[in-house]
Design a protein around this motif. Structure first.
Motif, mmCIF file in Angstrom:
data_model
loop_
_atom_site.group_PDB
_atom_site.id
_atom_site.type_symbol
_atom_site.label_atom_id
_atom_site.label_comp_id
_atom_site.label_asym_id
_atom_site.label_seq_id
_atom_site.Cartn_x
_atom_site.Cartn_y
_atom_site.Cartn_z
ATOM 1 N N TRP A 134 -6.449 -5.355 2.661
ATOM 2 C CA TRP A 134 -6.574 -5.639 1.289
ATOM 3 C C TRP A 134 -8.023 -5.143 0.417
ATOM 4 C CZ3 TRP A 134 -3.211 -8.694 0.516
ATOM 5 C CH2 TRP A 134 -2.675 -9.780 1.811
ATOM 6 N N THR A 137 -5.320 -2.602 -0.958
ATOM 7 C CA THR A 137 -4.471 -3.274 -2.065
ATOM 8 C C THR A 137 -5.061 -3.259 -3.810
ATOM 9 O OG1 THR A 137 -3.736 -4.220 -0.318
ATOM 10 C CG2 THR A 137 -3.177 -5.707 -2.512
ATOM 11 N N GLU A 140 -6.078 0.286 -4.539
ATOM 12 C CA GLU A 140 -4.858 0.672 -5.855
ATOM 13 C C GLU A 140 -4.661 0.031 -6.779
ATOM 14 O OE1 GLU A 140 -0.372 0.712 -4.071
ATOM 15 O OE2 GLU A 140 -0.946 0.919 -2.072
ATOM 16 N N ALA A 141 -4.721 -0.962 -6.954
ATOM 17 C CA ALA A 141 -4.320 -1.453 -8.508
ATOM 18 C C ALA A 141 -5.921 -1.506 -9.132
ATOM 19 C CB ALA A 141 -4.703 -3.074 -7.803
ATOM 20 N N THR A 145 -5.397 1.016 -12.802
ATOM 21 C CA THR A 145 -6.252 0.594 -13.606
ATOM 22 C C THR A 145 -6.790 1.481 -14.747
ATOM 23 O OG1 THR A 145 -5.922 -1.916 -12.991
ATOM 24 C CG2 THR A 145 -7.306 -1.345 -14.770
#
Lengths: 214, 214
Positions: A134, A137, A140-141, A145
């Motif tokens: 998590w 995840t 990575e975002a 961004t």
């Protein structure tokens, strides 16, 4: 005001940075989360969520939820700011803060890890793999961004810290504890280094708290 | 503006209520989460988190994270307000909103349930029990926070809706799907009923969306 936290709590860490950055003096108190002190009746009366931090105002009112506390501090103590002035920029900063504080941290905190072990019979190792998943995840975002956005500067939004960095830096500490390979997130790494150069972040880090266990 | 959502997404539901309440007209689009449409490259380019909602502004800028979008809408369209005027009241509303949107919803959303089944080999039944547990934990705290507080009114804070209700009402829909016994939370039940009497909430509910599957 009194901040009730815990040295290793990411959420309390965020608030400590804001207090330092805005030079707001408060009394500090601690609840030992691993010993379950947040479940003692006198604390539950303050915060029925049994989570830290809680900010007790001089009026006796109790504020909970780190992001709500950050917004409050920004409203009563706007200088130096931790949010940009333009609404779109503010939305970007808040979204970055929420990537970490809503979509990473609550999924891998102590009580969730305890459920995995106690109810699902997962090993320490697979509970760690869950946490890593998590965090990765979310990072990575976050990296995708900020990496190519012109609004990213020395910090996540521009050249001064914002709520986004206040959420990001504590989560990187957490990631390191869970052995996340930070080389995959070069922009996050660069910003984290900038954060930890800043005295407001440095003084707020877990190892510098009076309740730290080294 | 264009809102990209999904009929059953609690996070998109929150934003739909705010748009209705403030009478802001937007174009609506949908990504079918169960079919994985949020992972299509054209959507990932808009939102690397691969989550809904995303609000695409007329300038082309993309806002993500429902609470960040709510704050943006409140800033550019302050009337009618969804936050009280006083900083302590605002902190209370935001904390209530975060009990649901940070500490309940992300722990029991689709991707987390998928991990429990795929990686931990949990049955549908035990994944449901997990979801119920986190909803109940959050609702217990929410109920304890609002039940005896004079600031609670017809809605979670006073007699008009706030961010807190925009997060609470969609979570109650979710709770009903997971068979949570709502009788344990009488104040939440009362407020949820008040919410669903309001046309802004009613029109935003999943079954009334064009992409709804009944």
């Amino acid at each position: 005001m009194k901040l009730i936290g815990y040295f290793r709590s990411s959420a309390a860490f965020r608030v400590r940075i804001a207090l330092n950055y805005k030079d707001i003096k408060v009394e500090h108190a601690s609840r030992h989360l691993r010993k379950g002190e947040q479940r003692a009746p006198d604390y539950v009366a303050l915060n029925p969520q049994k989570l830290v931090p809680a900010l007790v105002l001089d009026s006796g009112e109790v504020l909970t939820q780190s992001l709500a506390i950050l917004e409050y501090l920004e409203e009563i103590h706007p200088e130096p700011p931790l949010l940009p002035k333009d609404p779109v920029g503010r939305a970007r900063v808040r979204a970055l803060a929420l990537i970490v504080s809503a979509d990473v941290h609550p999924i891998q905190n102590l009580r969730v890890m305890a459920y995995l072990r106690d109810k699902f019979g997962q090993t320490e190792e697979s509970a760690f793999a869950w946490s890593r998943h998590w965090i990765e995840t979310g990072f990575e975002a976050y990296e995708a961004t900020i990496a190519k956005d012109q609004r990213t500067g020395a910090f996540s939004h521009g050249d001064t810290p914002t709520f986004a960095d206040l959420c990001l830096a504590p989560q990187v500490f957490n990631a390191q504890r869970f052995k996340v390979d930070m080389a995959r997130y070069p922009t996050i790494q660069r910003i984290h280094a900038a954060c930890m150069q800043h005295p407001a972040f440095d003084a707020a880090q877990p190892s510098r708290q009076p309740d730290a266990e080294l």
